[in-house]
Design an enzyme around this catalytic site. Structure first.
Site, short mmCIF file in Angstrom:
data_model
loop_
_atom_site.label_atom_id
_atom_site.label_comp_id
_atom_site.label_asym_id
_atom_site.label_seq_id
_atom_site.Cartn_x
_atom_site.Cartn_y
_atom_site.Cartn_z
CG HIS A 18 0.21 53.17 15.14
ND1 HIS A 18 -0.91 53.48 15.86
CD2 HIS A 18 1.03 54.24 15.29
CE1 HIS A 18 -0.77 54.66 16.43
NE2 HIS A 18 0.41 55.14 16.11
CG HIS A 20 5.15 57.12 16.83
ND1 HIS A 20 4.61 58.34 16.48
CD2 HIS A 20 4.13 56.38 17.33
CE1 HIS A 20 3.32 58.35 16.77
NE2 HIS A 20 3.01 57.17 17.29
CE LYS A 104 -2.82 58.68 14.24
NZ LYS A 104 -1.63 58.08 14.84
CG HIS A 141 -4.68 59.45 19.02
ND1 HIS A 141 -3.47 59.00 19.51
CD2 HIS A 141 -5.42 59.76 20.12
CE1 HIS A 141 -3.48 59.03 20.83
NE2 HIS A 141 -4.66 59.50 21.23
CG HIS A 179 -3.36 53.73 19.58
ND1 HIS A 179 -4.55 54.39 19.72
CD2 HIS A 179 -2.47 54.69 19.19
CE1 HIS A 179 -4.41 55.66 19.44
NE2 HIS A 179 -3.15 55.87 19.11
CG ASP A 252 1.25 54.01 19.48
OD1 ASP A 252 1.81 54.86 18.76
OD2 ASP A 252 0.60 54.32 20.50
#
Length: 350
Positions: A18, A20, A104, A141, A179, A252
């Site tokens: 995970h 970004h 996602k 999420h 997460h 994350d």
């Protein structure tokens, strides 16, 4: 691996399930921070505009590869952003071409750049059925966005009102609850079947909500889902160090420039890629679980995604505490690296 305070550890090169990376100058600044220690990463699609089609995912993957340091051995694993307009045929084609490895789900408004997310789950039913048919995982999420629900309860409410009904309706769908931050999530994942997994971040192993709020607001500890009470952190950490196959590492790591974090309405996200492997290794050592580090970092994630574990090995060496690197300079400003609040002694050899 020895159970008696080793000073070196050899394990398969880890992955980040995970991540970004953003785009443009930020992508160029941070891509190498992950590629230094990790072989692969599931890359989040919440750009502006979001990555919603296979051709966009392929183009984004090309930009990531172009941003890597020369000689970096790193594979971005791409995802599509689920919207109410997602085309099942395009999704199927992207998966069959090995362009994307997951989709996602952001409930609309749940976190950074999630305004295009799902409001009416009936409108994505066909997409979810297609994913279940072809074995493409859904990364979730897991928070409701109802303003009537307290922010510290949004993960637990999501599990009860959205995730569990979805999984009962489509039990063949592979789901990653990302997460996780609560004992509720740990218990739910443990009670599930092999189509359910969960990622755990650096920050949720280490901080609770007091770290954000006591003695002044600490914006670089603020992320979504927000850190919870200590009892929840303890439960999440116990799940990570257990070695259980349904729990695996997903940083994350979410870079935001300092002015965007240190503002009257600061952005959610902790940038941890630079220190992630060292910090997690420290956590496992503190808990007497170094013999289970490889499962969490290198084995459980690939197994869930149906991918081979990395053949390459790395060696971690324990030595003198390293100085925390502090910040990264980007062409657009400074980026603060997550500080675990304790010394880091482990580094990758070579």
């Amino acid at each position: 691996m020895s159970a008696t305070a080793p000073t070196t550890l050899t394990l398969r090169r880890p992955d980040d399930w995970h991540l970004h990376l953003r785009d443009g100058n930020m992508l160029k600044a941070v891509a190498g921070e992950t590629a230094r220690d990790f072989a692969r990463a599931i890359v989040m699609p919440n750009l502006v505009p979001p990555v919603v089609r296979g051709e966009q995912a392929a183009a984004y993957a090309a930009r990531i590869r172009a941003a890597l340091p020369e000689g970096a051995a790193f594979t971005p694993l791409m995802t599509l952003y689920l919207t109410e307009e997602t085309d099942p045929a395009d999704l199927r084609a992207a998966a069959e071409a090995n362009i994307v490895q997951a989709v996602k789900l952001y409930p609309a408004g749940a976190t950074t750049n999630s305004a295009s997310g799902v409001r009416d789950f009936a409108k994505v039913r066909k997409v979810l059925e297609t994913m279940a048919e072809i074995g493409l995982p859904l990364c979730v999420h897991g928070e409701v966005t109802d303003p009537e629900v307290d922010i510290f309860d949004r993960e637990a409410v999501f599990i009860d009102t959205i995730l569990d009904p979805l999984r009962r309706d489509l039990p063949e769908l592979k789901v990653v609850l990302e997460h996780i931050t609560t004992r509720d999530a740990v218990e739910y994942v443990r009670a599930g079947d092999d189509n359910l997994g969960a990622t755990i971040t650096v920050q949720h192993l280490i901080i609770n909500r007091n770290h954000i709020l006591v003695g002044g607001i600490k914006p670089h500890y603020y992320c979504l889902p927000v850190a919870k009470r200590e009892e929840h952190r303890v439960a999440v950490r116990a799940a990570a160090v257990s070695g259980e196959k349904r729990f695996f590492f997903g940083s994350d790591s979410a870079p935001h420039l300092d002015p965007a974090k240190e503002s009257a309405c600061g952005c959610a996200g902790c940038f941890s890629s630079t220190i992630a492997l060292a910090a997690v290794t420290e956590v496992f050592e503190q808990d007497g679980a170094l013999d289970r580090l490889e499962a969490f970092m290198s084995l459980n994630g690939p197994a869930f995604y149906g991918l081979p574990a990395n053949e390459e090995r790395i060696t971690l060496v324990k030595g003198e505490a390293q100085a925390h690197p502090g910040k990264i300079a980007t062409p657009d400003g400074m980026l603060t690296i997550f500080d675990p609040g304790f010394p880091l002694h482990w580094r990758v050899e070579g």
